[in-house]
Design an enzyme around this catalytic site. Sequence first.
Site, short mmCIF file in Angstrom:
data_model
loop_
_atom_site.label_atom_id
_atom_site.label_comp_id
_atom_site.label_asym_id
_atom_site.label_seq_id
_atom_site.Cartn_x
_atom_site.Cartn_y
_atom_site.Cartn_z
N GLU A 12 61.04 34.08 33.62
CA GLU A 12 61.62 32.74 33.64
C GLU A 12 60.75 31.73 32.90
O GLU A 12 61.24 30.79 32.33
CB GLU A 12 61.84 32.28 35.08
CG GLU A 12 63.01 32.93 35.75
CD GLU A 12 64.33 32.49 35.14
OE1 GLU A 12 64.46 31.31 34.80
OE2 GLU A 12 65.21 33.34 34.99
N GLY A 17 56.48 26.71 23.75
CA GLY A 17 56.81 26.90 22.34
C GLY A 17 57.45 28.23 22.06
O GLY A 17 57.97 28.45 20.98
N ILE A 19 60.27 31.28 22.66
CA ILE A 19 61.67 31.42 23.01
C ILE A 19 61.78 32.49 24.09
O ILE A 19 61.27 33.59 23.91
CB ILE A 19 62.48 31.89 21.80
CG1 ILE A 19 62.24 30.97 20.64
CG2 ILE A 19 63.96 31.96 22.16
CD1 ILE A 19 62.24 29.54 20.97
N GLY A 70 43.11 37.08 8.71
CA GLY A 70 43.11 37.26 10.16
C GLY A 70 44.44 37.72 10.72
O GLY A 70 44.63 37.76 11.93
N GLU A 73 44.47 43.62 11.66
CA GLU A 73 43.23 44.17 12.19
C GLU A 73 42.55 45.03 11.12
O GLU A 73 43.17 45.41 10.12
CB GLU A 73 43.53 45.05 13.41
CG GLU A 73 44.30 44.36 14.50
CD GLU A 73 43.50 43.24 15.15
OE1 GLU A 73 42.27 43.38 15.27
OE2 GLU A 73 44.10 42.22 15.52
N ASP A 84 53.89 48.59 16.29
CA ASP A 84 54.03 47.35 17.05
C ASP A 84 55.50 46.91 17.09
O ASP A 84 56.03 46.55 18.14
CB ASP A 84 53.15 46.26 16.42
CG ASP A 84 53.40 44.89 17.02
OD1 ASP A 84 53.06 44.70 18.20
OD2 ASP A 84 53.97 44.03 16.32
N LYS A 88 58.11 46.61 20.49
CA LYS A 88 58.93 45.42 20.79
C LYS A 88 60.41 45.77 20.79
O LYS A 88 61.18 45.31 21.64
CB LYS A 88 58.64 44.31 19.79
CG LYS A 88 57.24 43.73 19.91
CD LYS A 88 56.98 42.73 18.78
CE LYS A 88 55.54 42.23 18.81
NZ LYS A 88 55.13 41.70 17.49
N GLY A 185 49.41 35.95 15.71
CA GLY A 185 48.40 36.05 14.67
C GLY A 185 47.96 34.69 14.22
O GLY A 185 48.74 33.74 14.23
#
Lengths: 312, 312
Positions: A12, A17, A19, A70, A73, A84, A88, A185
């Site tokens: 919740e 910032g 979503i 940056g 990695e 990754d 997700k 990132g």
Amino acid sequence: MAASRNLPIGFEASVAGGIPILRVIHESTAGDRLRAVHGILNGTANYILTQMESRAIEFDQALQEAQAAGYAEADPSLDIDGFDARDKLCILARMAFGGRLKVSDIPTYGIRQVRAIDIHSAHRLDSTIRLVGSAEQTEAGLEVSVRPWLVGCRSMLAKVEGVNNAVFLLGDKIGMQMFYGRGAGGDATGAAVVSDLIEIARDLAAGQLSAKKVSGFLDSHDVGICPKPRPVSWYLRLTVKDQRGIVARVAEVIAHRDINIDSLEQEPHLPKERLSFVITVEPVSEPIIQRAVGAINAFEFMLEPVLLLRVE
Amino acid sequence: MAASRNLPIGFEASVAGGIPILRVIHESTAGDRLRAVHGILNGTANYILTQMESRAIEFDQALQEAQAAGYAEADPSLDIDGFDARDKLCILARMAFGGRLKVSDIPTYGIRQVRAIDIHSAHRLDSTIRLVGSAEQTEAGLEVSVRPWLVGCRSMLAKVEGVNNAVFLLGDKIGMQMFYGRGAGGDATGAAVVSDLIEIARDLAAGQLSAKKVSGFLDSHDVGICPKPRPVSWYLRLTVKDQRGIVARVAEVIAHRDINIDSLEQEPHLPKERLSFVITVEPVSEPIIQRAVGAINAFEFMLEPVLLLRVE
């Protein structure tokens, strides 16, 4: 509503910032039938692709710059090999369609093989390249994968540039919805558009999230993955040592599997010892194109494996 | 969190399929500084503009078709004159920046004057036209308006087609976030991307919403509207009865106000008694261009008022 439909309380509260993308999916599944979820889920991979695109640089240079900035990695495998994005996508798909889905069941291809010549060929086809995670519910089961796509320049996917993420939901009532913003990132961590997703993925990867905590993860049945995905078009780039009859032999392998070639182009101005061909083919199911790719990869003139892109 | 920051409970529950856009803004304002909110907030107006664009039809035909398709009311003024977009923008701006803002204080221009020739001219400039509601916080106050914009074809705004809506948030930490999906109308009502916004706007218009119910509406101070907005570029389309010296007289009016012309083109193949000129000018604050437009409109050769578009 959260309680009655098992939405964990943590969902919740989105990070400032961010979503609440999982919350949005959760509510969509209550009043609508979701058909597909797809997205550009890794900002680093997208940064590399769009740098290659806007500055016509090679993959290695773009990766090095991403590391220097940056975004990537020292070991960039999670980002550029699609893992990754896969993690997700797995959460999104479980939330959207219910049922258990193992990350290891999601076919995953990254962008490590993409070269400047592919961006160049994509432009010739009025397209560009994006790493896309997609999950589509069909009558035959779930079609799910992470792979690089050839997307038209007018496509919403093409508009996602730099370290940004975007998630697209398709439903019967909602039509197409898109959520767009910074990925993680650099300075953006904590204000990423899909912060909640990033957090859950991190917890899952670290083994810290009990499956019970996550609604949509409670189902005891496995998601049925579609064994024969619907036909789509494909882009193949071959890198070869030139010799007589290459085109004929490749064309024969393709024709042998009843695949129709849509276009074939040899990139000009390349040295004979390292030529590139780009072939696009008409819609065909993935197992069929993969068998053709396997046969092509076995040719002695192939200098590296075929790069295969799904055409949007 | 909702309680401590006065987010009304009703905001927590979004209509199924809808994006809780006000909730997202509310949370963004907690951890970030929002700089701007803008959006394509009226699906009917956007449908008309994109039909004109994709099929090269005139405004009247596109409007009639929108009415036949059930997207526009018999009296379409709310949609095409920008009032519906203005009401939604007002709520977004109050939520994003706090303070009281009256809808009547928002300069509002619709798309009633846009013609096929403008879409054609826009294409020549690699652009298209969208009705945009924008609110930007500057040091000199809030710049807020609803008006048609000339947007580049590669812009995210240009990608919003048909009866879709999109809301863009710009903040220091979040960067740019975009929320995209169907607007209201037709089958989509109730599954619109900004359903919560539509509901509040409806209540406000009907006088049913007490200001106290809406967080960000509690502030006693008025939003300070910026008297002299920052310079932007403009597109002017003049429709004239041809006679000698028109260009010189128009150019003189513009130069007199220290406005630099960026491009000037007379549309070819038009009858002498009804010619169109399109002028784009370098960045200048709105009051200055409005004075020039006023002077041009006073010329006896003008057949209709200048169409003024903000250039993105």
